[in-house]
Design an enzyme around this catalytic site. Structure first.
Site, PDB file in Angstrom:
ATOM      1  N   ALA A  79       2.560   2.902  -1.424  1.00  0.00           N
ATOM      2  CA  ALA A  79       3.028   2.767  -0.049  1.00  0.00           C
ATOM      3  C   ALA A  79       1.890   2.646   0.954  1.00  0.00           C
ATOM      4  CB  ALA A  79       3.908   3.967   0.314  1.00  0.00           C
ATOM      5  N   LYS A  80       0.687   3.082   0.565  1.00  0.00           N
ATOM      6  CA  LYS A  80      -0.508   3.002   1.413  1.00  0.00           C
ATOM      7  C   LYS A  80      -0.248   3.539   2.817  1.00  0.00           C
ATOM      8  CE  LYS A  80      -2.353  -0.944  -1.168  1.00  0.00           C
ATOM      9  NZ  LYS A  80      -1.145  -1.203  -2.016  1.00  0.00           N
ATOM     10  N   ARG A  81       0.378   4.697   2.878  1.00  0.00           N
ATOM     11  CA  ARG A  81       0.666   5.302   4.170  1.00  0.00           C
ATOM     12  C   ARG A  81      -0.596   5.925   4.770  1.00  0.00           C
ATOM     13  NH1 ARG A  81       4.744   2.449   3.426  1.00  0.00           N
ATOM     14  NH2 ARG A  81       6.852   3.218   3.757  1.00  0.00           N
TER      15      ARG A  81
END
Length: 253
Positions: free
Chosen positions: A69-71
């Site tokens: 998700a590369k949040r």
């Protein structure tokens, strides 16, 4: 996303889910983890989120799951992201780990680490062309990605945190291991992106293996015909066998 699927799957109510399920069924005995890229589901709105939930539920429980998700946001927002991917009571999903961008600092990462049985996978040195813009820039005698590695180890140890290091940066793995000798590294870029498994392992293996090798497009798009799952298995098997040979040679298995 639908235009990449084998045409015969379009007859299904949820073609993407059927694609995922057949791929998982064909490769689950060869894999240690699955890593759905959440953006490709979010773009389809509620239906896409439902597909992601059902995909997560189809993955065998003994395999590691990564929400790619590369949040990366301030604490309150990160808390909600963590709940979305880690708390099944809220979202119907409970991934084992999530990819996180570290550039807003400790308070943006800490909410994910609040879940004791979950892993955070920090972006350190990625394989995209734009990684040169910031990640390898020198500051205070360290490259930026080196600062990420050294600073973040104050937040969690190697039992809670991994790092993303792209396979196309094989020449940097020796340096990464100098700074993070015990951490697992999630390594995308093998296969379609041209990364070398042997080069990554030469410099990236540690005494417990320490590498989670990711191959995506070269496996899932090995064929766009009715044999797509069979061809995916063939590609996955070839990579698994190459990795096994490397681990045997290194006396790790």
């Amino acid at each position: 996303m639908l235009d990449k699927l084998p045409k015969h799957l379009l007859k299904y109510e949820d073609p993407i889910l059927e694609f995922n399920k057949q791929l998982i069924d064909a490769t689950s005995d060869l894999c240690v983890a699955y890593k759905p890229n959440t953006a490709f589901y979010e773009t389809r709105g509620v239906k896409g989120w439902d597909t992601l939930v059902k995909t997560w539920k189809h993955i065998p429980e003994n395999l590691f799951t990564i929400a790619d998700a590369k949040r990366g946001d301030i604490g309150n927002t990160s808390s909600m992201y963590a709940e979305a991917f880690f708390k099944e009571e809220s979202s119907q999903m409970s991934f084992d780990s999530i990819t996180v961008a570290p550039y807003m600092g400790k308070d943006s990462v800490a909410p994910f680490l609040a879940y004791e049985d979950k892993w955070v996978i920090l972006l350190a040195l990625t394989s995209n062309e734009g990684s040169q813009d910031f990640q390898v820039k020198q500051s205070d005698d360290q490259k930026l990605y080196e600062q990420v590695l050294t600073t973040s180890q104050q937040w969690a140890d190697s039992t809670r945190m991994m790092y993303v290091v792209g396979a196309t940066k094989a020449e940097e793995f020796q340096n990464v291991r100098r700074l993070a000798p015990d951490h697992f590294l999630l390594v995308p870029g093998i296969g379609a992106q041209g990364g070398s498994l042997s080069a990554v392992c030469e410099y990236g293996l540690n005494s417990e293996c320490g590498l989670l090798i990711n191959a995506g497009r070269s496996i899932i798009y090995a064929s766009n015909g009715e044999d797509f799952a069979e061809k995916a298995r063939e590609e996955a098997l070839a990579l698994q066998q190459e990795m096994e040979q490397i681990l045997v040679a290194a006396n790790l298995i």
